[in-house]
Design a protein around this motif. Structure first.
Motif, short mmCIF file in Angstrom:
data_model
loop_
_atom_site.label_atom_id
_atom_site.label_comp_id
_atom_site.label_asym_id
_atom_site.label_seq_id
_atom_site.Cartn_x
_atom_site.Cartn_y
_atom_site.Cartn_z
N PRO A 314 0.80 -1.24 0.00
CA PRO A 314 0.00 0.00 0.00
C PRO A 314 0.83 1.28 0.00
O PRO A 314 0.28 2.35 -0.29
CB PRO A 314 -0.82 -0.12 1.29
CG PRO A 314 -0.10 -1.11 2.14
CD PRO A 314 0.54 -2.07 1.19
N HIS A 315 2.12 1.20 0.29
CA HIS A 315 2.96 2.40 0.27
C HIS A 315 3.70 2.59 -1.05
O HIS A 315 4.53 3.49 -1.16
CB HIS A 315 3.95 2.36 1.43
CG HIS A 315 3.30 2.42 2.77
ND1 HIS A 315 3.90 2.01 3.93
CD2 HIS A 315 2.05 2.85 3.14
CE1 HIS A 315 3.08 2.17 4.95
NE2 HIS A 315 1.94 2.68 4.49
N ASP A 316 3.41 1.74 -2.02
CA ASP A 316 3.96 1.93 -3.36
C ASP A 316 3.54 3.33 -3.85
O ASP A 316 2.39 3.73 -3.68
CB ASP A 316 3.41 0.86 -4.30
CG ASP A 316 4.11 0.80 -5.65
OD1 ASP A 316 4.55 1.86 -6.12
OD2 ASP A 316 4.20 -0.30 -6.23
N VAL A 317 4.49 4.03 -4.47
CA VAL A 317 4.23 5.42 -4.83
C VAL A 317 3.43 5.58 -6.12
O VAL A 317 3.03 6.70 -6.47
CB VAL A 317 5.55 6.21 -4.96
CG1 VAL A 317 6.26 6.27 -3.62
CG2 VAL A 317 6.47 5.59 -6.02
N ARG A 318 3.17 4.50 -6.84
CA ARG A 318 2.42 4.63 -8.09
C ARG A 318 1.03 5.21 -7.81
O ARG A 318 0.38 4.87 -6.82
CB ARG A 318 2.29 3.28 -8.79
CG ARG A 318 3.57 2.76 -9.40
CD ARG A 318 3.33 1.57 -10.32
NE ARG A 318 2.65 0.47 -9.66
CZ ARG A 318 1.41 0.07 -9.95
NH1 ARG A 318 0.72 0.67 -10.91
NH2 ARG A 318 0.87 -0.93 -9.31
N ALA A 319 0.56 6.05 -8.72
CA ALA A 319 -0.73 6.72 -8.53
C ALA A 319 -1.87 5.72 -8.38
O ALA A 319 -2.76 5.91 -7.54
CB ALA A 319 -1.00 7.67 -9.71
#
Length: 422
Positions: A314-319
């Motif tokens: 959930p902390h992946d930076v992808r939009a």
């Protein structure tokens, strides 16, 4: 997975139990594929076109039904259902499928090959079911896939990593997660990017361990890395931990930059503990089967700094990830896990295929999925190979910090265990 390979807990934060008796007989499972295919052909009136026979021509009115075959009772901790339900609600709120509502039909396969076959037969014989999402374990998915494909129903598998699933020229079977081979290759590329030139491999002696480690070694060699040592361990051997200690005493004298572990929890956690006890404070790269809280429960401080791949964090930076996580938090009051994201993507993939193809016929859905190019979802981009596998793509990584899995950015520094401790 054929270890039949398990669905390899590519599901962040949870470990998956396996039917050990089934897993010891991969040859028998391959024979079952042929047997269940014959049953499915009989059920489908010997039609494999998806457009004729009792199960080929799907209804053009009423709800569009997607079956979900999963061990619901056995794995309530995996948040697959909330991800599915959120996606269905969004699809229906945006007009459904040509004005028709999506609806889920759940079946519990009990993580059993026999139950999985019966579930596949029930879902395939329901003319309102146009596609199925499931099953959790590869050893259940592989024999069930023959039934779905022969009966003319689309199967999307969100967790089965065994390459055998897509090795039978099926036209309506798709895998929406990575294979064990892709895991090994991707972790070798990660090792090369971090300039780990001399790596040792320690893997569990089964189909999954051999497959993921062979893929790692092949790709690492292509990239110019040196495999300084390679060792395997018996997943059920009583002397396994003493063997770990002996191996690591020998490895202490090697000029190693990192260790690649192709194993599963809980033994992978004990293996890493023995490495630290022997004084090998090196970066440890793991596999998706280690992406479970059980790694920390067993390994404690020893597993600080361990890196594993994951289909979602959930902390992946992808939009796409951040937007999905925000909506999920608002709806459920808790962050999504990999199960949530895989289920969510599976529903939207099917909805997109039906909308693009302007049809709910399984043959048309499959055609639209095969034509998909770089469709962006929460777990990555989707392009399918002719066999139904995902085209290879970078995998997200997690690192153990302070006893929890944190998202690891591609440019982050990976310290050895000692430096990672508070």
């Amino acid at each position: 997975m054929t270890r039949p390979v398990c669905a390899r807990a590519a599901l962040h934060g949870k470990s998956l139990s396996l039917n050990e008796d089934v897993m010891k007989r991969p040859t028998r499972e391959r024979a079952w594929i042929l047997a269940v295919a014959a049953v499915a052909l009989a059920l489908a009136g010997c039609s494999t076109t998806g457009d004729s026979g009792p199960n080929g021509a799907r209804s053009a009115t009423g709800d569009v039904v997607i079956g979900v075959a999963w061990p619901w009772e056995g794995h309530p901790e995996i948040q697959l259902a909330p991800g599915l339900e959120m996606a269905v609600a969004e699809v229906n709120a945006s007009g459904g499928i040509e004005g028709r509502k999506l609806r889920l039909r759940r079946e519990d396969d009990r993580e059993s090959v026999d139950s999985g076959r019966m579930v596949a037969q029930r879902l395939s014989s329901d003319p309102s079911v146009v596609a199925v999402i499931g099953h959790l374990q590869s050893y259940v998915t592989i024999p069930a896939a023959a039934i779905y494909d022969a009966a003319g129903v689309v199967l999307l598998s969100p967790t089965a990593t065994d390459p055998e699933l897509t090795a039978h020229s099926y036209q309506r079977v798709f895998r929406t997660t990575f294979t064990s081979r892709a895991v090994g290759r991707n972790m070798a590329e990660f090792a090369a990017a971090k300039h780990y030139r001399h790596v040792a491999i320690y893997y569990v002696r089964d189909d999954y361990g051999r497959g993921v480690s062979n893929a790692f070694e092949e790709r690492a060699t292509d990239l110019g890395l040196s495999i300084a040592a390679r060792q395997s361990y018996d997943p059920e051997g009583s002397a396994t931990e003493s063997a770990f200690a002996s191996t690591f005493r020998d490895w202490k004298h090697l000029d190693l930059d990192a260790i690649f572990v192709g194993g599963e929890v809980p033994l992978a956690g004990r293996l890493i503990t023995q490495a630290r006890t022997a004084g090998l404070d090196l970066p440890v790269l793991g596999v998706d089967a280690m992406g479970s809280d059980a790694l920390m429960s067993v390994g404690g401080a020893s597993v600080e700094g361990v890196v594993v791949p994951t289909p979602f964090h959930p902390h992946d930076v992808r939009a796409d990830v951040q937007q999905f996580t925000a909506r999920y938090l608002k709806r459920y009051g808790r962050p999504p896990d990999a199960g949530s994201a895989l289920g969510y993507d599976a529903i939207w993939l099917l909805a997109n295929a039906m909308r693009t193809g302007k049809s709910t016929k399984p043959a048309d859905i499959a055609k639209a999925l095969h034509a998909l190019k770089d469709w962006s979802g929460t777990t990555g981009t989707f392009t399918f190979t002719p066999s139904g596998d995902l085209a290879e793509r970078p995998l997200a990584k997690m690192i153990v910090r302070q006893g929890k899995f944190e998202y690891l950015a591609e440019d982050a520094v990976v310290p050895p265990k000692a430096a990672a401790l508070p």
